[in-house]
Design an enzyme around this catalytic site. Structure first.
Site, PDB file in Angstrom:
ATOM      1  N   TYR A 142       0.721  -1.185  -0.328  1.00 48.58           N
ATOM      2  CA  TYR A 142      -0.078   0.235   0.469  1.00 48.58           C
ATOM      3  C   TYR A 142       0.543   1.715  -0.454  1.00 48.58           C
ATOM      4  CZ  TYR A 142      -4.899  -2.226   0.375  1.00 48.58           C
ATOM      5  OH  TYR A 142      -5.375  -2.312   0.373  1.00 48.58           O
ATOM      6  N   LYS A 192       3.077 -15.279   2.041  1.00 52.89           N
ATOM      7  CA  LYS A 192       3.432 -16.476   0.690  1.00 52.89           C
ATOM      8  C   LYS A 192       5.337 -16.359   0.321  1.00 52.89           C
ATOM      9  CE  LYS A 192       2.041 -17.055  -2.651  1.00 52.89           C
ATOM     10  NZ  LYS A 192       1.177 -18.490  -3.032  1.00 52.89           N
ATOM     11  N   ASP A 225      -2.725 -18.243   0.078  1.00 59.16           N
ATOM     12  CA  ASP A 225      -3.989 -18.750  -0.361  1.00 59.16           C
ATOM     13  C   ASP A 225      -4.629 -20.088  -0.033  1.00 59.16           C
ATOM     14  OD1 ASP A 225      -0.849 -20.033  -0.982  1.00 59.16           O
ATOM     15  OD2 ASP A 225      -1.655 -20.418  -2.933  1.00 59.16           O
ATOM     16  N   ASP A 249      -6.355  -7.788   4.095  1.00 64.69           N
ATOM     17  CA  ASP A 249      -7.774  -6.312   2.899  1.00 64.69           C
ATOM     18  C   ASP A 249      -8.172  -7.437   2.585  1.00 64.69           C
ATOM     19  OD1 ASP A 249      -8.750  -4.825   2.307  1.00 64.69           O
ATOM     20  OD2 ASP A 249      -7.998  -4.988  -0.177  1.00 64.69           O
ATOM     21  N   ASP A 253     -12.126  -9.349   3.675  1.00 62.93           N
ATOM     22  CA  ASP A 253     -13.125  -9.059   3.005  1.00 62.93           C
ATOM     23  C   ASP A 253     -13.809 -10.494   3.159  1.00 62.93           C
ATOM     24  OD1 ASP A 253     -13.464  -6.639   2.875  1.00 62.93           O
ATOM     25  OD2 ASP A 253     -13.835  -6.809   0.648  1.00 62.93           O
TER      26      ASP A 253
HETATM   27  C1  IPM Z   1     -10.499  -1.554   3.892  1.00 61.47           C
HETATM   28  C2  IPM Z   1     -10.326  -1.060   2.603  1.00 61.47           C
HETATM   29  C3  IPM Z   1      -9.420  -0.416   1.969  1.00 61.47           C
HETATM   30  C4  IPM Z   1      -7.947  -0.512   2.245  1.00 61.47           C
HETATM   31  C5  IPM Z   1      -9.654   1.268   0.797  1.00 61.47           C
HETATM   32  C6  IPM Z   1     -11.410   2.065   1.054  1.00 61.47           C
HETATM   33  C7  IPM Z   1      -8.632   2.282   0.894  1.00 61.47           C
HETATM   34  O1  IPM Z   1     -11.119  -1.909   1.209  1.00 61.47           O
HETATM   35  O2  IPM Z   1     -10.328  -0.670   4.500  1.00 61.47           O
HETATM   36  O3  IPM Z   1     -10.379  -3.289   3.406  1.00 61.47           O
HETATM   37  O4  IPM Z   1      -8.152  -0.963   0.877  1.00 61.47           O
HETATM   38  O5  IPM Z   1      -7.560  -0.787   3.405  1.00 61.47           O
HETATM   39 MG    MG Z   2     -10.730  -4.064   2.131  1.00 60.43          MG
END
Ligand code: IPM
Ligand code: MG
Length: 368
Positions: A142, A192, A225, A249, A253
């Site tokens: 990032y 990884k 993975d 990240d 999710d």
């Molecule tokens: C998260 C989001 C952020 C990230 C975005 C909005 C920059 O996806 O907090 O997970 O990628 O960190």
């Molecule tokens: Mg995210």
């Protein structure tokens, strides 16, 4: 002594609507639990860009450094898609994380029993799930340099750099081990190391920190993975997962959907202790700004409300009050309160964002 201070940055899309419900909860704690907060508000993301031409004004950044905790809603929207990278709403959030040095991002994925049938996975795989993903938040791909898009010969090249120092790995590993000691005492580290040098170093440093300081905690390693696959195959094998910024990240999710809805997941981003002993801290729901439903009163405020519960726990040393708020959420869900995102295949009629807030406040009152 003055009241603890909160800076609210509601942001874009559904951010302001879900944050309105959190504000009512903050007021409730002041009125009913004698826990008054000094609350100020400011802009972040697209709304800050619209007003100031930048997704985070320097004055807002300075204010965020001073307060006891920042509460953030969400940033982003399609109208900002064509902006220069440095002006995009997301940059406001990334600047807060970086300049506040919020290196440890706690993303709990808990499956509330009332929602176990809403997950895309079978009930017995997710019922009772309680895992914590600790995502490194201030480094890795990032922020790594060099980065950019340039031209080599007759074509363009896009570059990002995955870079981790030992100390960056060690401090997030410590934060994962500390958390594990207060939970199931297990940490699984994901990288990884089979293809990335940064992953090799990650594994070495996590192992060293473990041997020297946390050998009482059970540590395992997994390629990220495989970790993604294990998260959907048998998520209850995990307690605390520690991983880098990008893998965290993605994995968070995936973990979110185990719980039934992205509208349920809170997060805490913590840094070093400030002079008053509290960690630098920002709390935000994991979900985004959901521009497609913004302004319609459809959004689920629970992730944002549970983020405030994390603030009570991690910034204000009020674990029992955090438990109370989480229990209130659990109660209303068990009673069948559902925003649109929580309607299962059998349908039903959803309640609005404000109605969900009403129900949670009523459950809080009932808890007294
Ligand atoms: C998260 C989001 C952020 C990230 C975005 C909005 C920059 O996806 O907090 O997970 O990628 O960190
Ligand atoms: Mg995210």
């Amino acid at each position: 002594m003055s009241n603890p201070s909160l800076l609210i940055l509601a942001g874009d899309g559904i951010g302001p609507e879900v944050m309105d419900e959190v504000k009512r909860i903050i007021t409730w704690y002041g009125d009913k639990r004698d826990m008054p907060f000094d609350v100020s508000e400011d802009l972040v993301g697209g709304c800050a860009y619209d007003k100031h031409g930048t997704p985070l004004h320097d004055d807002t950044m300075a204010r965020a450094q001073e307060v006891d905790a920042v509460l953030l809603g969400a940033v982003g929207g399609p109208q900002y898609d064509d902006l220069d990278f440095s002006l995009k709403p997301e940059r406001g959030l990334l600047r807060l994380r970086k300049e506040m040095d919020l290196f440890s991002n706690l993303r709990p994925a808990q499956c509330f029993d009332a929602l176990a049938d809403f997950s895309s996975l079978k009930r017995d795989i997710v019922a009772g799930l309680d895992i914590m993903i600790v995502r490194e938040l201030t480094s890795g791909v990032y922020f790594g340099e060099p980065r950019g898009i340039h031209t080599e010969g007759n074509e363009r090249v896009g570059i990002n750099t995955q870079r981790y120092t030992e100390s960056e790995i060690a401090r997030v590993a410590r934060s994962a081990f500390e958390l594990a000691r207060r939970r199931g005492n297990k940490v699984c580290s994901m990288e990884k190391a089979n293809v990335m040098e940064s992953g090799v170093l990650w594994r070495q440093v996590v192992t060293e920190v473990h041997e020297k300081e946390y050998s009482d905690v059970e540590l395992s390693h997994m390629y990220a993975d495989n970790g993604a696959m294990q998260l959907v195959r048998n998520p209850k094998q995990f307690d605390v997962i520690v991983t880098d910024n990008l893998f965290g990240d993605l994995l968070s999710d995936a973990a979110a959907m185990l719980t039934g809805s992205l509208g349920m997941l809170p997060s805490a981003s913590l840094g070093l202790p400030m002079a008053n002993g509290r960690p630098k801290a920002l709390y935000e729901p994991v979900h985004g700004s959901a521009p497609d439903i913004a302004g319609q009163g459809k959004a689920n405020p629970i992730a944002c409300i549970l983020s405030f519960a994390m603030a009570l726990r991690y910034s204000f040393d009020a674990g029992a009050e955090a438990d109370r708020l989480e229990a209130a959420v659990e109660t209303v869900l068990a009673d069948g309160a559902r925003t649109a995102d929580l309607l299962g295949p059998e349908g039903g009629s959803p309640i609005s964002t404000t109605q969900m807030g009403d129900r949670i406040l009523a459950a809080l009152d009932a808890s007294l």
